[in-house]
Write an enzyme that holds these catalytic residues in place. Structure first.
Site, mmCIF file in Angstrom:
data_model
loop_
_atom_site.group_PDB
_atom_site.id
_atom_site.type_symbol
_atom_site.label_atom_id
_atom_site.label_comp_id
_atom_site.label_asym_id
_atom_site.label_seq_id
_atom_site.Cartn_x
_atom_site.Cartn_y
_atom_site.Cartn_z
ATOM 1 N N ASP A 178 17.935 37.203 19.585
ATOM 2 C CA ASP A 178 17.427 36.471 20.736
ATOM 3 C C ASP A 178 16.547 35.414 20.064
ATOM 4 O OD1 ASP A 178 17.131 35.580 23.384
ATOM 5 O OD2 ASP A 178 15.303 36.850 23.611
ATOM 6 N N PRO A 181 12.711 29.352 20.859
ATOM 7 C CA PRO A 181 11.726 28.739 20.336
ATOM 8 C C PRO A 181 10.682 29.770 21.295
ATOM 9 C CG PRO A 181 13.179 27.031 21.403
ATOM 10 C CD PRO A 181 13.968 28.481 21.557
#
Lengths: 562, 224
Positions: A178, A181
């Site tokens: 996963d 940002p």
């Protein structure tokens, strides 16, 4: 006093709407999007967390994501700040969760890398699994992006650190799953810290379990997921992380996500073209085509950063557009080749000159167009230049020759005119004689049929004349159509000197086409060339065709003029 | 849908009249706020509708980008500015049947609407939004009553006003005397149906359903 909405303090309309607030109602109206199949995760309040974790001093709520809520806390015993992450209670559902959780968490705890948020402790409080992790004083990459504090140069600092951390984790068999940002933290010193390692696997261990669906939904943005992660979650390996890094990298460079047919980064921002290749290779759809190790990405970026490169212009690593251009360049070459080879071939097939010319011109123009379109390809350039060169040369030659011929014709004019007059006299004589002969021997066409050797087409001025088994096309000219000949007839074709405006025409060849049926009833066509130079002479046989019954002879009008 | 915009069919006429019947109060409020007396406002609104329904105003609907609300107001302004005199002369003649509208209620409603310093335009938009929501809520209530859930609707309707993630499900469950899961489902269904009906009603006043979100925001803006 009018009633006011307790929520938004808008004035409530009296006596209407059953006491509901119109503003609040309308605010909920546009809330579109799919209904949640799972239950949205409600982060517990700080007080509740404090009650659950008496050993910690809960300092505040940091944030919440699809994977749970994070609180800032202090471990008084060790006097250190930690981050407490509480996973949604639903995550704990499913069989064998406890076992999986323990196994994964232990693996995470073994991860020891300066760029990975360290896991200190894990467990289950109430029905919520939790982690106590290293506290990172900084911002997420997302926050930096939103604050506009990222430059492409910054990406070159950050991405290698991400890769290094990933490589270290991958070496221990741990896949992040996963990378986005939100999970990449940058601390005050500019160091990268990757958070939430493997949590996706803990939560979504059993693909297809209800918790998985709910979490998936909560995850929201699949933009960072590798294609195989969406399509076949079971097959995911560390290369999915490399894809996600590619997305993050692309986004850091360009500020956009690489969706659909996206342009390489150097098309959007002024960066080293060589970075395109790195980004695009990380973003390959097929895991096999990507970098196989995160470390490779780092090495590439480091190499590029350490050697001066050419910023801006992109030359090679431009996949889709350049492949289009390559196709065009190849088309250009083919057009040229087909044109150059096709014209002589058509000529050999005795196609009409018009058709041959049109075909050639079409091929050349096509080649030119394709060549110009693919100008940036070497091949395209070569073809385009060749076509232009051919065009220029033929234009110049055409001009020169027409000038020369103009002169020649002018001189020839006087001579030929005399000769022609003579010729015409001969023709007239010949026709005269012919007419006499017809009247004499075969008064009617039927009579001609009874004497199969001769059948005449009624003589016209400048058309064709039959004479003793020979048809002379004299002076000749427009035939009213195919000339039909009977058995044993022979055809002699002569081409008069063609004149126009006092000059001799240099259309120097004429074609006679003979169509005949062979024994099997198949139709064959033959074409014979007749030269102008063979000036008409009475009785001279320029072309002696062996013509059988039912043959058809046609003479292209254009070529025989008077 | 504002297929009513096409005047050529009797159905369109009926649809248009239905729309006017629904949304006349905002117009009335606007006229009153313009400073007209109650009687004048009634006359004006009545003759405006008479003329509006008589003339094929809707052909011009396109100029308001297909939004019936804006269009109706623009037409009314135009009417008030230019056509009042003419309309006044023939207001009770002309052979036009007045719409039967409940003026008494209107006036009461106008009187009891909270006094504030809204511009007539804003008042109009607010009244429009309230009328629209009134219809939605009424339909929602009727639907629930039909399926025997009137009481449930009353319990759950406040949750229509809060964000999805802010719904206190525990509270809802307590009110319904049921489990939290059941409460979630019920609230979710009600909210979804509410949004559907709202969208449906809004689309009634639009020629292009794609504008629904925009119209919703515009109406919300009237309460800002």
């Amino acid at each position: 006093m009018p009633d006011k909405c307790p929520k938004c303090s808008a004035v409530l309309p009296s006596g209407a709407l059953e006491g509901l607030c119109p503003a609040c109602l309308l605010r909920q109206g546009p809330e579109t999007g799919p209904p949640p199949d799972g239950v949205p995760f409600q982060p517990p309040a700080v007080e509740e967390v404090a009650r659950l974790f008496p050993q910690l001093e809960i300092l505040g709520f940091i944030g919440k994501g699809g994977m749970g809520a994070v609180y800032k806390a202090r471990q008084p015993a060790l006097d250190r700040l930690v981050a407490l992450k509480i996973l949604p209670p639903q995550a704990a559902g499913g069989p064998a969760f406890a076992e999986r959780f323990t196994r994964e968490a232990r693996a995470l705890a073994r991860l020891n890398h300066p760029n990975i948020v360290a896991v200190h402790e894990f467990g289950q409080a109430g029905d919520s699994p939790f982690f106590i992790m290293e506290y990172v004083d900084g911002l997420t990459l997302r926050q930096l992006e939103q604050a506009g504090r990222l430059s492409p140069g910054g990406a070159l600092q950050i991405v290698p650190q991400i890769c290094e951390a990933l490589q270290s984790a991958h070496d221990q068999g741990i896949v992040h799953r996963d990378i986005k940002p939100e999970n990449i933290l940058i601390d005050k010193k500019g160091r990268v810290k990757i958070a939430d390692f493997g949590i996706a696997k803990i939560i979504g261990g059993d693909a297809g379990s209800p918790a998985m669906t709910a979490t998936r939904h909560a995850l929201g943005t699949p933009h960072y997921m590798a294609p195989e992660q969406v399509e076949q979650p079971q097959t995911v390996d560390h290369r999915a992380d490399i894809y996600s890094v590619g997305v993050v990298f692309y986004e850091m460079l360009t500020g956009q996500l690489p969706l659909g047919r996206f342009a390489p980064p150097s098309r959007k921002v002024e960066i080293d073209v060589r970075l395109d290749e790195v980004v695009l290779r990380a973003l390959e759809r097929e895991p096999e085509l990507r970098y196989q190790q995160a470390g490779e990405v780092k090495t590439q970026i480091d190499t590029i950063s350490s050697t001066p490169g050419q910023a801006g212009k992109s030359a090679k690593a431009v996949p889709e557009l350049s492949s289009d251009r390559r196709v065009f360049a190849r088309q250009a070459l083919w057009s040229l080749v087909v044109g150059v080879l096709g014209c002589p071939f058509l000529n050999a097939l005795h196609a009409s000159e018009d058709a041959t010319m049109t075909f050639g011109a079409f091929c050349l123009v096509l080649g030119l167009v394709f060549g110009i379109v693919s100008w940036r390809e070497r091949l395209g350039r070569i073809v385009a230049i060749t076509v232009m060169a051919l065009g220029t040369v033929s234009l110049v030659l055409g001009l020169i020759f027409s000038l020369i011929f103009y002169e020649l014709r002018f001189r020839a004019g006087e001579e030929t005119r005399n000769r022609e007059n003579e010729a015409r006299m001969q023709i007239l004589e010949h026709q005269q004689a012919n007419r006499m002969a017809l009247r004499g021997s075969h008064g009617t066409p039927e009579a001609g049929a009874s004497h199969p050797a001769v059948r005449a087409i009624p003589p016209q001025q400048g058309t064709n004349v039959a004479n003793h088994g020979r048809v002379y096309l004299v002076g000749a000219v427009r035939t009213p159509g195919p000339i039909e000949l009977l058995a044993d007839e022979k055809l002699t074709v002569a081409k008069a000197i063609v004149r126009a405006g006092g000059f001799t025409d240099f259309a120097d060849r004429s074609r006679v086409r003979l169509t005949r049926k062979d024994a099997d009833g198949k139709t064959n066509m033959e074409t014979f060339i007749v030269n102008v130079g063979d000036v008409f002479e009475k009785g001279k046989v320029e072309l002696d065709l062996d013509i059988r019954a039912d043959d058809l002879i046609s003479i292209p009008e254009r070529l025989i003029r008077f | 849908m504002l297929a009513a915009g096409n005047r050529s069919t009797p159905d369109a006429d009926v649809a248009l009249e239905e729309l006017c019947r629904t949304y006349w109060y905002p117009l009335y409020a606007y006229i009153r706020r313009q400073g007209h007396s109650r009687e004048d406002a009634e006359d004006l609104a009545q003759s405006f509708f008479a003329r509006f329904l008589q003339k094929n105003y809707l052909e011009k609907l396109r100029s308001e980008h297909g939004r019936f609300r804006a269009f109706l107001l623009a037409s009314l302004k135009h009417f008030l500015a230019n056509e009042w005199d003419r309309a006044h002369r023939q207001k009770r003649g002309g052979g036009v049947l007045p719409l039967s509208l409940d003026w008494q209620t209107a006036d009461t409603r106008y009187q009891i609407d909270p006094p504030d310093n809204l511009t007539p335009d804003k008042l109009y938009d607010r009244a429009w939004a309230v009328t629209l929501l009134e219809r939605v809520i009424t339909r929602l209530r009727d639907e629930n009553s039909a399926s025997g859930n009137a009481a449930l609707f009353d319990q759950l309707k406040p949750f229509l006003m809060v964000g999805r993630s802010d719904v206190p499900y525990a509270e809802a469950a307590a009110r319904m005397a049921t489990t939290e899961g059941a409460a979630r489902v019920a609230v979710h269904r009600l909210r979804r149906r509410y949004r559907e009906l709202l969208r449906e009603e809004i689309c009634q006043t639009l020629s292009d359903p794609a504008q629904a979100e925009e119209e919703m925001r515009a109406l919300f803006g009237a309460f800002a």
